[in-house]
Design an enzyme around this catalytic site. Sequence first.
Site, PDB file in Angstrom:
ATOM      1  N   GLU A 303      12.983 -17.196  24.597  1.00 36.20           N
ATOM      2  CA  GLU A 303      11.640 -16.647  24.896  1.00 36.20           C
ATOM      3  C   GLU A 303      11.767 -15.426  25.803  1.00 36.20           C
ATOM      4  O   GLU A 303      11.056 -14.448  25.633  1.00 36.20           O
ATOM      5  CB  GLU A 303      10.745 -17.706  25.544  1.00 36.20           C
ATOM      6  CG  GLU A 303      10.593 -18.998  24.754  1.00 36.20           C
ATOM      7  CD  GLU A 303      10.246 -18.830  23.294  1.00 36.20           C
ATOM      8  OE1 GLU A 303       9.589 -17.834  22.935  1.00 36.20           O
ATOM      9  OE2 GLU A 303      10.657 -19.687  22.471  1.00 36.20           O
ATOM     10  N   GLU A 325      12.389 -12.868  15.092  1.00 37.97           N
ATOM     11  CA  GLU A 325      12.951 -14.218  15.236  1.00 37.97           C
ATOM     12  C   GLU A 325      14.442 -14.272  14.885  1.00 37.97           C
ATOM     13  O   GLU A 325      15.237 -14.860  15.624  1.00 37.97           O
ATOM     14  CB  GLU A 325      12.159 -15.226  14.407  1.00 37.97           C
ATOM     15  CG  GLU A 325      10.694 -15.397  14.867  1.00 37.97           C
ATOM     16  CD  GLU A 325      10.551 -15.763  16.340  1.00 37.97           C
ATOM     17  OE1 GLU A 325      11.551 -16.141  16.981  1.00 37.97           O
ATOM     18  OE2 GLU A 325       9.419 -15.658  16.864  1.00 37.97           O
TER      19      GLU A 325
END
Length: 884
Positions: A303, A325
């Site tokens: 994150e 991602e």
Amino acid sequence: MRDANPGAVYLKDYCAPAFLINRTELHFDLGEEETIVTSRLYLLRSPEIAGEPVLSLQGQELELLEVSIDNELLPASAYRQTEDSLVVDGVPEQCVLTCKTRIRPQDNTSLEGLYKSHSMFCTQCEAEGFRKITYYLDRPDIMSVFTVTIEADAKRYPVLLSNGNLLESKLLESGRRQVLWHDPFPKPAYLFALVAGDLEYIEDTFETASGNNVTLRIYVEPKDLGKCDHAMDSLKRSMRWDEETFGREYDLELFNVVAVDDFNMGAMENKSLNIFNTSCVLCHPDITTDQGYQRVEAIVAHEYFHNWSGNRVTCRDWFQLSLKEGFTVFRDAEFSSDMGSRTVKRIEDVNLLRTAQFAEDAGPMAHPVRPESYIEINNFYTRTVYEKGAEVVRMIHTLLGPEAFRAGSDLYFERHDGQAVTVEDFVCAMEDASGADLQQFRRWYSQAGTPHLGVRDSYDEAAQTYTLEVSQSCPPTPGQTEKEPFVIPLAMGLLGEAGNLPLRLQGEEADPETADNTHMVLIVDQPAQQFVFEGVAERPVPSLLRGFSAPVRLGYDYSREALCQLMSRDDDGFVRWDSAQALATQVITQVQQQLAARQTVVVDPLLLQACAQLLADESLDPAMVAEMLTLPGESYLAELAGEGAADVDAIHSAHLAVHRAMGESMTPLLLARYKDLAVGENYAPRGEQIAARALRNLCLSYLAHADSQHLTLARAQLDAADNITDRLAALRVLAFYGDEADWSEPMAAFYHDWADETLVVNQWLAVQAAIPDANAIQRVRELMQHKDFDLRNPNKVRSLVGTFAGRNPVNFHRADGQGYRLLVDIVAELNASNPQIAAGLLTPLTRWRYYVGRADLMRSELERLAAREDLSPDVYEVVTKSLQ
Ligand code: B3K
Ligand code: ZN
């Protein structure tokens, strides 16, 4: 059959937005009955769009109270509302549009948009949750500077957070508090976040390479304050690592993390306000396993890394999801490799990829890393987009080499800072910085399916040449019948009697400067190719796909003797492990055939000896030995069997037989290692301790399976352990290898001891869901009635139902179909309250074509679901695509 693609969105239809939103001002009036959201959007007609555009804002489950343009209230005739949009005609070129809406976060069970978790307000906006908060151009290429005011009862919600910097906080006369947050970085709405609650925090600081001081805070419920240190430590290490490895610094003075109990996934990278599932941030030896500690470290890093790969440079549209991602998973995997054992991390990742992603690629939901269409974007946060996407980035790294890759990444961030871009932009930056041509390589983004790499070899003793013949093919996937050849980096070496041999390809000069000439990366980019090695003095064993250099299925016909050699002597740790897996797979498959033919089961002594040798060698890393002695999982074996050929009961019986034989043949050695691997000091989630526990607990499972008298070791371990890793391992051994009489009392006692720790209770649910005894279905149904189970909490659903469907193959695939029925009953219930979780649970059922004797049962359960009229787009998409 209903329309297979209602409301599908296509990549080819992408159009730049007609309006931009330069600034976004939001005001939240948070209440127990209702929340009023007022938004002021500073709109500007896009210079790129010709003609008079219509403004169409997205919105869902909103009650519109008023709309105005430049402070003039609009009459109802000036706009139209549909179920999911607000359309306004004649919007001036530049104006401020104000919208007032009413929402009810307390009734929001989808956990998307603004919702309540216990008494706390929180948000989840990716991918399209912001439209449940207010009308907006809810698409990632709309980047806007956000200013947010929050007003709430000061006692109930002493903490009020949003993105960026806190500019103001004041108590209002009404007993309410108002705060003002401003985020200077333009961002898409999916990165917006808000939190309001009665929370406490731990705080630390970090000095960036440029000398800026950043305040770091982790907010939790007061009872969890003592469980934040590991996450904080991981955060600081991630920040330093990203500076050192990718040259990326943090860019604000505050970085907040908030832990939330009700959360659809692991965590979310909202700008400067990361929101985490409690299960991915809280750590304590009594609640977190060794694997859990490593997971928290990886997710905190993931994150945090998104601050650059995702936030500063974001996606143009959701088809580009892997841009952020795939790249960020690659980055977090590199980080974890640098923090611990690179080889063990690689083995774990490949194991997951080959089990889950390969299955996805071979199933009805197969899609390219950059998909071309979707009905519900939430269904595309997949192993393909994440893990295969990371493999694609890893291959670029391999092809370019570390320096050129870093130059490409620097160029990408510099060129696109503040922009919403595409996968193509990423690849272009890599090409421009390195001079490499990645034209053909791009097929990895557009073609679905797992390529098959066939390898054959021959040795010419007289000429001292060794030839590898390599061919590639890729099976058809939905919508893609023909595939063009990929660019496959095939890392390899050749193993001779005395170790790895020097390599020289025909026609290439031997390079005396090359320190390591025993390792090479062959570029496979045609349907069939030949590689001839010269000066090969003996017939070698090929060591192929080292480090798993490409996400492909390798087809080379290894003899068991060759596998044993690679297992014990190859230079590459991954190949050593992979050879052990291949050998075990061959042996399990053979036992499966023996069982089917009702022959006596004979487990090849070659495997037993090779394993004993590994176990006896105390010079080896115990973590590596544990990986090598762990048999391939039953779902991986089912996946290997292929469509129409996976016999779940036969795989289970053969797996058990080999496991037991290993325990029986190595008992004295297992006992000795179980004893010597005991960790003498207090628990710490450190590498050596984690490695010792992993191997020790594996020894325990082999021992208990071989002879139930060893269950006493598990009982003793359960009582003596100072950590949950050893407790759960012991409990699992009792439950898997003992009778119910052996485990029912310890299972109850465990609950009694840890009933106050939600995250421990979840793991207790998971252990019971995975027990392969005949009573499993009834037990799961009963546990669903337990006072600690709650269908609205995704962690509980995943622990009990997800574990049952994914990790208890014999019971999920019961011949009477009860397992499938149980899953579909639950999905039908969750379909209304939390469609995202409902659709996710269906994954194991989508593999129906694989299972011998079960396919009809599985399909008819899917049809039962398909017949319902009330399906959410999420569940509808998975069910209809699976049945096509
Ligand atoms: N970006 C989020 C995932 C959002 C999922 C929305 N269905 C977490 C992550 O990958 O970092
Ligand atoms: Zn991510």
